[in-house]
Design a protein around this motif. Structure first.
Motif, short mmCIF file in Angstrom:
data_model
loop_
_atom_site.label_atom_id
_atom_site.label_comp_id
_atom_site.label_asym_id
_atom_site.label_seq_id
_atom_site.Cartn_x
_atom_site.Cartn_y
_atom_site.Cartn_z
N UNK A 161 0.85 -1.20 0.00
CA UNK A 161 0.00 0.00 0.00
C UNK A 161 0.88 1.24 0.00
N UNK A 162 0.43 2.27 -0.71
CA UNK A 162 1.09 3.56 -0.69
C UNK A 162 0.04 4.63 -0.42
N UNK A 163 0.29 5.51 0.54
CA UNK A 163 -0.66 6.60 0.80
C UNK A 163 -0.62 7.66 -0.30
N UNK A 164 0.30 7.51 -1.24
CA UNK A 164 0.46 8.48 -2.32
C UNK A 164 1.76 9.25 -2.17
N UNK A 182 0.40 9.46 -9.01
CA UNK A 182 0.81 8.71 -7.82
C UNK A 182 0.47 9.40 -6.52
N UNK A 183 -0.04 10.63 -6.56
CA UNK A 183 -0.45 11.30 -5.32
C UNK A 183 -1.69 10.61 -4.75
N UNK A 184 -2.43 9.91 -5.61
CA UNK A 184 -3.61 9.16 -5.18
C UNK A 184 -3.17 7.89 -4.45
N UNK A 185 -3.77 7.56 -3.31
CA UNK A 185 -3.41 6.30 -2.64
C UNK A 185 -3.58 5.12 -3.59
N UNK A 186 -2.64 4.17 -3.51
CA UNK A 186 -2.69 3.04 -4.43
C UNK A 186 -2.11 1.78 -3.76
N UNK A 187 -2.50 0.62 -4.34
CA UNK A 187 -2.11 -0.67 -3.79
C UNK A 187 -1.70 -1.59 -4.92
#
Length: 197
Positions: free
Chosen positions: A126-129, A164-169
């Motif tokens: 997970x990345x918060x962005x 990529x500023x949007x949270x992504x998984x």
């Protein structure tokens, strides 16, 4: 034709580059700790080269210092041809991903960073962005990517890009996934880089 080995572990490169980034921005360890959410003790270990950085830690430092990932992970660029052997680059390990930094290119106001990305079987990263636009090309396996509650599955040869500023998984539901990850930023730090059309 000979080649120069890619020198410096991720730990050593991060230590030197973190010190340099703090010096350029004239910020204390305490201020970086506040901005990044990483303890001052952990930051001290990272700067001394004794800490074990994770993907999450490096992304937090990148956001806190306004520094591209490559600015924290890459050695100064040598002249001429660059050959980087996979065995010479220790991966940056995250919850579900091993990320090997391979290079950084600056051109036309953009900074582009290139990574070998391996998602472990059944793992979830997970990345918060973070700043930039992510571009992923799957080389092998089935990669599931969720961006802002939209889910896509990518197979070998498939491509995806997003802000990529949007949270992504990233997940690998059926087995390990190998992919190429390119992250590009605007060099001036204002807003995301545009994805190609």
């Amino acid at each position: 034709m000979g080649s120069e080995p890619h020198e410096g572990s991720v730990r050593d490169l991060l230590a030197a580059n973190l010190k340099a980034a703090r010096a350029r921005r004239q910020v204390s360890l305490s201020e970086v700790a506040r901005l990044s959410g990483i303890s001052k003790a952990t930051l001290s270990q990272l700067e001394s080269g004794t800490g074990n950085p994770t993907i999450e830690t490096v992304f937090s430092l990148s956001r806190a210092l306004g520094e591209p990932l490559s600015g924290l992970l890459e050695p100064p660029a040598p002249g001429g041809m660059t050959v980087i052997r996979a065995a010479d680059v220790a991966p940056l390990v995250g919850e579900g991903v091993d990320l090997r930094p391979y290079g950084r290119v600056e051109s036309a106001g953009l900074i582009c960073e290139l990574y070998d990305q391996q998602v472990r079987a059944g793992a979830r990263q997970e990345s918060p962005g973070h700043a930039g636009t992510e571009h992923t090309v799957v080389q092998s396996g089935l990669l599931r990517v969720e961006v802002d509650e939209v889910r896509v599955e990518l197979g070998a040869g498939d491509y995806l890009s997003f802000d990529a500023v949007t949270p992504h998984v990233y997940t690998a539901p059926e087995g390990p996934v190998r992919s190429v990850l390119l992250i590009n930023y605007r060099a001036d730090g204002r807003g995301p880089a545009e994805a190609p059309h």
